[in-house]
Design a protein around this motif. Structure first.
Motif, PDB file in Angstrom:
ATOM      1  N   LYS A 291     -24.332  26.153  52.691  1.00 55.17           N
ATOM      2  CA  LYS A 291     -23.202  27.095  52.656  1.00 55.17           C
ATOM      3  C   LYS A 291     -23.630  28.415  52.025  1.00 55.17           C
ATOM      4  CE  LYS A 291     -18.448  27.674  51.054  1.00 55.17           C
ATOM      5  NZ  LYS A 291     -18.723  29.020  50.501  1.00 55.17           N
ATOM      6  N   ASP A 292     -24.462  28.339  50.978  1.00 51.67           N
ATOM      7  CA  ASP A 292     -24.945  29.563  50.336  1.00 51.67           C
ATOM      8  C   ASP A 292     -25.745  30.406  51.320  1.00 51.67           C
ATOM      9  OD1 ASP A 292     -25.663  31.240  47.902  1.00 51.67           O
ATOM     10  OD2 ASP A 292     -27.657  30.561  48.502  1.00 51.67           O
ATOM     11  N   ASP A 295     -23.290  32.189  53.565  1.00 54.49           N
ATOM     12  CA  ASP A 295     -22.666  33.290  52.839  1.00 54.49           C
ATOM     13  C   ASP A 295     -23.635  34.459  52.668  1.00 54.49           C
ATOM     14  OD1 ASP A 295     -20.400  31.759  52.619  1.00 54.49           O
ATOM     15  OD2 ASP A 295     -20.799  31.094  50.561  1.00 54.49           O
ATOM     16  N   TYR A 298     -23.662  36.748  55.649  1.00 54.55           N
ATOM     17  CA  TYR A 298     -22.525  37.681  55.647  1.00 54.55           C
ATOM     18  C   TYR A 298     -22.774  38.844  54.684  1.00 54.55           C
ATOM     19  CZ  TYR A 298     -19.906  34.104  58.196  1.00 54.55           C
ATOM     20  OH  TYR A 298     -19.486  33.194  59.149  1.00 54.55           O
TER      21      TYR A 298
END
Length: 315
Positions: A291-292, A295, A298
């Motif tokens: 997930k990191d 992120d 983005y």
């Protein structure tokens, strides 16, 4: 926004700083040279200013603290970072900057180890430490970085503005390298000549204490960025060790039907449970690491858009 910013962190480099700044301005006349005074007690700041550098100060001691300040305060399309000890010739500076500006590289590593480093550097354990870190990080992170500890790098705006600096000292280069590798940023190597410090110029790097900090940082980042591998290794270690200890007990049980050492059997059971727990902890943390990474992509896109806006405003 500067086209090229030359970043030189300094702590008592009076003997060499004037030459380094002069060489940087001669090689990259369009660049802005920044010298950051990290509590110098000699004439480093004065000599840098006389050569046309912009001198700023960081009062918290440590190279990592200086680089954090630099990255926070300066906006540039390309950052060329080097030490103020005149160990890096500037003849490769243009090529390194062009790799960022024209080829889209996020980090260009000035590779000393493939040229003259082992001949010029007289500190045996520094040579061993550099080789150890290169082998360790390339093996653990499946990378091909030729020089992990070099202070000579060209960096993109996107890298600088998305890189969270946590290190305070010389382990900063390790952190930068692993960050780039982990987030799949474009890293290129340029072979550069290396020359040892001139007589009278002293290295600020402590071979043993700083070396241990660098190794600890590598292990810490491996745990953070590759948690399933890290905790999975603990799982395998605990389970295999437990099985090895249980072999005599199982042999006796199969032979006689008796369990001779109940406490040992109980300890082995807990070791297996701890191994299983370690494995599942690695799985959970691996999901968080994935997930990191999403992120981060983005953040990278937002940073690229911010760079385009700043370049448009400058026009």
């Amino acid at each position: 926004m500067d086209k090229i910013a030359v970043l030189i962190p300094c702590f008592n480099e009076e003997q060499t700083i004037a030459k380094v700044v002069g060489d940087a301005r001669k090689t990259l006349p369009e660049a802005v040279v920044y010298v950051y005074d990290n509590n110098c007690t000699d004439g480093t700041a004065r000599l840098a200013e006389e050569q046309g550098a912009i001198v700023r100060r960081e009062y918290r001691q440590g190279k990592g603290n200086v680089i954090r300040r630099m990255f926070r305060e300066i906006d540039a399309e390309c950052y060329l970072m080097l030490d103020g000890d005149d160990t890096y010739p500037l003849d490769c500076a243009r090529e390194m900057a062009d790799r960022v500006l024209e080829h889209g590289a996020d980090m260009v590593v000035g590779d000393r180890l493939s040229s003259t480093y082992f001949q010029e550097n007289k500190r045996l354990f520094h040579n061993f430490g550099n080789s150890l870190m290169r082998t360790g990080i390339n093996s653990l992170f499946r990378a091909d970085i030729k020089d992990i500890m070099t202070g000579y790098r060209a960096l993109s705006y996107e890298f600088v503005k998305t890189f969270p600096v946590f290190s305070q000292g010389f382990e900063i280069e390790t952190e930068m390298t692993i960050h780039a590798v982990n987030y799949n940023m474009q890293v290129e190597n340029v072979v550069v000549e290396y020359r040892d410090r001139p007589d009278g110029s002293m290295s600020k790097l402590n071979t043993y204490s700083d070396g241990l900090r660098v190794i600890r940082k590598m292990v810490q980042l491996y745990r953070n960025y590759r948690p399933l591998h890290f905790f999975g290794a603990f799982c395998v270690l605990l389970v295999v060790l437990a099985l090895l200890i249980m072999i005599p007990i199982l042999s006796e049980y199969l032979r006689s039907g008796l369990v001779p050492r109940f406490p040992t059997l109980i300890v082995c059971g807990f070791m297996v449970l701890a191994g299983i727990q370690s494995f599942f902890a690695g799985i959970i943390l691996e999901v968080m690491a994935a997930k990191d990474k999403r992120d981060f992509e983005y953040r990278l896109m937002r940073t690229s858009a911010e760079k385009r806006r700043k370049k448009a405003d400058d026009r």
